[in-house]
Scaffold this motif. Structure first.
Motif, PDB file in Angstrom:
ATOM      1  N   TYR A  40       0.809  -1.218   0.000  1.00 16.44           N
ATOM      2  CA  TYR A  40       0.000   0.000   0.000  1.00 16.44           C
ATOM      3  C   TYR A  40       0.849   1.278   0.000  1.00 16.44           C
ATOM      4  O   TYR A  40       0.563   2.208  -0.767  1.00 16.44           O
ATOM      5  CB  TYR A  40      -0.951   0.014   1.201  1.00 16.44           C
ATOM      6  N   PRO A  41       1.883   1.387   0.865  1.00 19.65           N
ATOM      7  CA  PRO A  41       2.692   2.611   0.815  1.00 19.65           C
ATOM      8  C   PRO A  41       3.365   2.831  -0.540  1.00 19.65           C
ATOM      9  O   PRO A  41       3.517   3.985  -0.976  1.00 19.65           O
ATOM     10  CB  PRO A  41       3.726   2.396   1.924  1.00 19.65           C
ATOM     11  N   LEU A  42       3.780   1.754  -1.214  1.00 20.74           N
ATOM     12  CA  LEU A  42       4.387   1.917  -2.533  1.00 20.74           C
ATOM     13  C   LEU A  42       3.394   2.511  -3.519  1.00 20.74           C
ATOM     14  O   LEU A  42       3.753   3.358  -4.351  1.00 20.74           O
ATOM     15  CB  LEU A  42       4.887   0.562  -3.044  1.00 20.74           C
ATOM     16  N   VAL A  43       2.130   2.087  -3.421  1.00 18.22           N
ATOM     17  CA  VAL A  43       1.097   2.671  -4.280  1.00 18.22           C
ATOM     18  C   VAL A  43       0.925   4.155  -3.947  1.00 18.22           C
ATOM     19  O   VAL A  43       0.797   4.993  -4.843  1.00 18.22           O
ATOM     20  CB  VAL A  43      -0.237   1.920  -4.106  1.00 18.22           C
ATOM     21  N   GLY A  44       0.950   4.491  -2.662  1.00 17.39           N
ATOM     22  CA  GLY A  44       0.840   5.892  -2.274  1.00 17.39           C
ATOM     23  C   GLY A  44       1.976   6.738  -2.820  1.00 17.39           C
ATOM     24  O   GLY A  44       1.773   7.873  -3.266  1.00 17.39           O
ATOM     25  N   GLY A  45       3.185   6.182  -2.798  1.00 15.12           N
ATOM     26  CA  GLY A  45       4.316   6.910  -3.365  1.00 15.12           C
ATOM     27  C   GLY A  45       4.176   7.104  -4.859  1.00 15.12           C
ATOM     28  O   GLY A  45       4.513   8.169  -5.396  1.00 15.12           O
ATOM     29  N   MET A  46       3.675   6.087  -5.542  1.00 17.01           N
ATOM     30  CA  MET A  46       3.461   6.184  -6.988  1.00 17.01           C
ATOM     31  C   MET A  46       2.432   7.268  -7.307  1.00 17.01           C
ATOM     32  O   MET A  46       2.627   8.075  -8.226  1.00 17.01           O
ATOM     33  CB  MET A  46       2.987   4.838  -7.529  1.00 17.01           C
ATOM     34  N   VAL A  47       1.335   7.294  -6.534  1.00 17.13           N
ATOM     35  CA  VAL A  47       0.320   8.328  -6.746  1.00 17.13           C
ATOM     36  C   VAL A  47       0.916   9.714  -6.511  1.00 17.13           C
ATOM     37  O   VAL A  47       0.652  10.657  -7.262  1.00 17.13           O
ATOM     38  CB  VAL A  47      -0.890   8.093  -5.827  1.00 17.13           C
ATOM     39  N   GLY A  48       1.758   9.834  -5.491  1.00 15.94           N
ATOM     40  CA  GLY A  48       2.412  11.108  -5.217  1.00 15.94           C
ATOM     41  C   GLY A  48       3.311  11.555  -6.357  1.00 15.94           C
ATOM     42  O   GLY A  48       3.350  12.742  -6.699  1.00 15.94           O
ATOM     43  N   LEU A  49       4.017  10.614  -6.966  1.00 15.36           N
ATOM     44  CA  LEU A  49       4.879  10.958  -8.104  1.00 15.36           C
ATOM     45  C   LEU A  49       4.060  11.441  -9.300  1.00 15.36           C
ATOM     46  O   LEU A  49       4.436  12.398  -9.987  1.00 15.36           O
ATOM     47  CB  LEU A  49       5.722   9.749  -8.503  1.00 15.36           C
ATOM     48  N   ILE A  50       2.940  10.765  -9.560  1.00 13.62           N
ATOM     49  CA  ILE A  50       2.101  11.172 -10.682  1.00 13.62           C
ATOM     50  C   ILE A  50       1.515  12.557 -10.429  1.00 13.62           C
ATOM     51  O   ILE A  50       1.457  13.401 -11.340  1.00 13.62           O
ATOM     52  CB  ILE A  50       0.990  10.129 -10.920  1.00 13.62           C
ATOM     53  N   THR A  52       2.889  14.843  -8.653  1.00 17.49           N
ATOM     54  CA  THR A  52       4.007  15.780  -8.811  1.00 17.49           C
ATOM     55  C   THR A  52       4.217  16.138 -10.274  1.00 17.49           C
ATOM     56  O   THR A  52       4.548  17.284 -10.604  1.00 17.49           O
ATOM     57  CB  THR A  52       5.299  15.181  -8.237  1.00 17.49           C
ATOM     58  N   LEU A  53       4.041  15.171 -11.154  1.00 16.80           N
ATOM     59  CA  LEU A  53       4.169  15.444 -12.584  1.00 16.80           C
ATOM     60  C   LEU A  53       3.155  16.505 -13.010  1.00 16.80           C
ATOM     61  O   LEU A  53       3.494  17.428 -13.763  1.00 16.80           O
ATOM     62  CB  LEU A  53       3.966  14.160 -13.382  1.00 16.80           C
ATOM     63  N   GLY A  54       1.918  16.377 -12.521  1.00 18.87           N
ATOM     64  CA  GLY A  54       0.913  17.393 -12.823  1.00 18.87           C
ATOM     65  C   GLY A  54       1.324  18.750 -12.286  1.00 18.87           C
ATOM     66  O   GLY A  54       1.140  19.781 -12.960  1.00 18.87           O
ATOM     67  N   ALA A  58       2.274  22.131 -14.565  1.00 19.96           N
ATOM     68  CA  ALA A  58       1.551  23.383 -14.339  1.00 19.96           C
ATOM     69  C   ALA A  58       2.520  24.535 -14.051  1.00 19.96           C
ATOM     70  O   ALA A  58       2.342  25.655 -14.544  1.00 19.96           O
ATOM     71  CB  ALA A  58       0.565  23.214 -13.189  1.00 19.96           C
ATOM     72  N   ILE A  59       3.547  24.259 -13.265  1.00 21.81           N
ATOM     73  CA  ILE A  59       4.565  25.286 -12.987  1.00 21.81           C
ATOM     74  C   ILE A  59       5.283  25.667 -14.277  1.00 21.81           C
ATOM     75  O   ILE A  59       5.532  26.852 -14.561  1.00 21.81           O
ATOM     76  CB  ILE A  59       5.578  24.770 -11.944  1.00 21.81           C
ATOM     77  N   GLU A  60       5.605  24.663 -15.091  1.00 22.53           N
ATOM     78  CA  GLU A  60       6.286  24.917 -16.359  1.00 22.53           C
ATOM     79  C   GLU A  60       5.420  25.752 -17.290  1.00 22.53           C
ATOM     80  O   GLU A  60       5.947  26.537 -18.106  1.00 22.53           O
ATOM     81  CB  GLU A  60       6.644  23.583 -17.020  1.00 22.53           C
ATOM     82  N   ALA A  61       4.110  25.619 -17.169  1.00 19.56           N
ATOM     83  CA  ALA A  61       3.195  26.400 -17.999  1.00 19.56           C
ATOM     84  C   ALA A  61       3.010  27.821 -17.495  1.00 19.56           C
ATOM     85  O   ALA A  61       2.253  28.601 -18.092  1.00 19.56           O
ATOM     86  CB  ALA A  61       1.836  25.708 -18.069  1.00 19.56           C
ATOM     87  N   ALA A  68      -1.019  25.563  -9.392  1.00 18.37           N
ATOM     88  CA  ALA A  68      -0.399  24.282  -9.765  1.00 18.37           C
ATOM     89  C   ALA A  68      -0.691  23.205  -8.719  1.00 18.37           C
ATOM     90  O   ALA A  68      -0.882  22.035  -9.062  1.00 18.37           O
ATOM     91  CB  ALA A  68       1.108  24.458  -9.920  1.00 18.37           C
ATOM     92  N   ALA A  69      -0.746  23.601  -7.450  1.00 21.33           N
ATOM     93  CA  ALA A  69      -1.028  22.643  -6.385  1.00 21.33           C
ATOM     94  C   ALA A  69      -2.419  22.040  -6.542  1.00 21.33           C
ATOM     95  O   ALA A  69      -2.613  20.833  -6.339  1.00 21.33           O
ATOM     96  CB  ALA A  69      -0.900  23.317  -5.023  1.00 21.33           C
ATOM     97  N   PHE A  70      -3.383  22.851  -6.917  1.00 22.36           N
ATOM     98  CA  PHE A  70      -4.733  22.323  -7.099  1.00 22.36           C
ATOM     99  C   PHE A  70      -4.824  21.439  -8.338  1.00 22.36           C
ATOM    100  O   PHE A  70      -5.606  20.480  -8.363  1.00 22.36           O
ATOM    101  CB  PHE A  70      -5.750  23.454  -7.130  1.00 22.36           C
ATOM    102  N   TRP A  71      -4.015  21.721  -9.347  1.00 22.71           N
ATOM    103  CA  TRP A  71      -3.956  20.805 -10.492  1.00 22.71           C
ATOM    104  C   TRP A  71      -3.322  19.478 -10.080  1.00 22.71           C
ATOM    105  O   TRP A  71      -3.722  18.405 -10.560  1.00 22.71           O
ATOM    106  CB  TRP A  71      -3.195  21.442 -11.651  1.00 22.71           C
ATOM    107  N   ALA A  72      -2.339  19.530  -9.197  1.00 24.77           N
ATOM    108  CA  ALA A  72      -1.748  18.290  -8.687  1.00 24.77           C
ATOM    109  C   ALA A  72      -2.792  17.467  -7.932  1.00 24.77           C
ATOM    110  O   ALA A  72      -2.854  16.236  -8.071  1.00 24.77           O
ATOM    111  CB  ALA A  72      -0.572  18.608  -7.762  1.00 24.77           C
ATOM    112  N   LEU A  73      -3.622  18.136  -7.145  1.00 28.19           N
ATOM    113  CA  LEU A  73      -4.678  17.429  -6.418  1.00 28.19           C
ATOM    114  C   LEU A  73      -5.723  16.869  -7.377  1.00 28.19           C
ATOM    115  O   LEU A  73      -6.299  15.795  -7.126  1.00 28.19           O
ATOM    116  CB  LEU A  73      -5.337  18.369  -5.407  1.00 28.19           C
ATOM    117  N   ALA A  74      -5.970  17.581  -8.473  1.00 26.09           N
ATOM    118  CA  ALA A  74      -6.899  17.061  -9.476  1.00 26.09           C
ATOM    119  C   ALA A  74      -6.356  15.780 -10.106  1.00 26.09           C
ATOM    120  O   ALA A  74      -7.091  14.800 -10.303  1.00 26.09           O
ATOM    121  CB  ALA A  74      -7.149  18.121 -10.556  1.00 26.09           C
TER     122      ALA A  74
END
Length: 263
Positions: A40-50, A52-54, A58-61, A68-74
């Protein structure tokens, strides 16, 4: 022929996310759901990485850190199907609105959202969004999102290991008793990644806080509904994310945060 641990990881991803795994998901005879909680924690880390990509895109845009933080939450919500947010809302409505165990469980199974659930969702999104924005640059946001995601799922495992299901017919009860070694592996993987990303002192801080929140939430569930449900586990995950991200944002603001640094 996939390995047992590979099947457990895929089972955990299939349960905790909405990623289209399709035919790669293991069958019920290929995996022990109680043992798969160690992933389960590995899945949580993977979700966090994805997520972060969002955030980084958003920051790059040219977006502000808060936007950008709210886009990450989306992105986070899309990956998980808002599974844990749904649990938070149901838990808030049931635990705060019911006057008996039966009534609380009934409210938590109602698909409609009440005022307590709506307030909990708004606060959780606001707190996490503000904390991610305070972390600022994508590297720090990644450390926060990955750590919080892993610790949130670790807290779920701790409650499942030490607590009892409130229902006998729910998904949480169907998983069965959690083996001690699976729980400790979940704790160990989360602790190791937190030490690498945050340093020893900060890792100990967030691990201790997460353990305290799991112990407290287990007690809340035991007194209110006689144990835990899938909804209360999801609610705990979001609570842990809110607290961990807030702590890390606060430490960073004081100049004490170093990614991959020593304590």
């Amino acid at each position: 022929m996939r390995s047992r641990r590979g099947a457990e990881l895929l089972a955990a991803v299939g349960l905790l996310t909405r990623l289209p795994l399709g035919r790669y998901l293991p069958g019920p005879d290929e995996v022990d759901q109680a043992r798969s909680v160690r992933a389960y924690p590995l899945v949580g880390g993977m979700v966090g990485l994805i997520a972060t990509l969002g955030y980084a895109l958003a920051i790059e845009a040219g977006m502000s850190p808060l936007l950008a933080a709210f886009w990450a939450l989306a992105v986070n919500g899309l990956v998980t199907g808002a599974l844990h947010e749904d649990g938070l809302a149901d838990s808030a409505d049931g635990l705060a609105g019911g006057q008996s165990v039966a009534r609380r469980l009934e409210i938590m199974r109602d698909s409609r959202i009440g005022s307590y659930g709506a307030l909990a969702l708004m606060l959780s999104l606001g707190v996490r969004g503000a904390a991610i924005a305070a972390l600022g640059i994508p590297g720090l946001a990644a450390a926060g999102l990955v750590s919080a995601g892993m610790l949130g799922r670790m807290a779920m495992v701790l409650v499942m290991w030490r607590g009892e299901p409130a229902r006998r017919d729910g998904l949480a009860a169907a998983i069965g008793p959690i083996p001690r070694h699976a729980a400790w592996m979940a704790v160990g993987s989360a602790a190791l990644v937190c030490v690498v990303l945050l340093g020893v002192v900060r890792a100990v801080l967030v691990l201790g806080v997460t353990g305290g929140l799991a112990w407290w939430w287990r007690g809340v569930g035991r007194r209110a509904i006689g144990g835990y449900t899938g909804d209360t586990l999801g609610g705990l995950e979001i609570i842990v994310e809110c607290v961990v991200l807030s702590l890390l944002a606060g430490v960073m603001a004081k100049g004490g945060f170093r990614v991959m640094g020593s304590g």
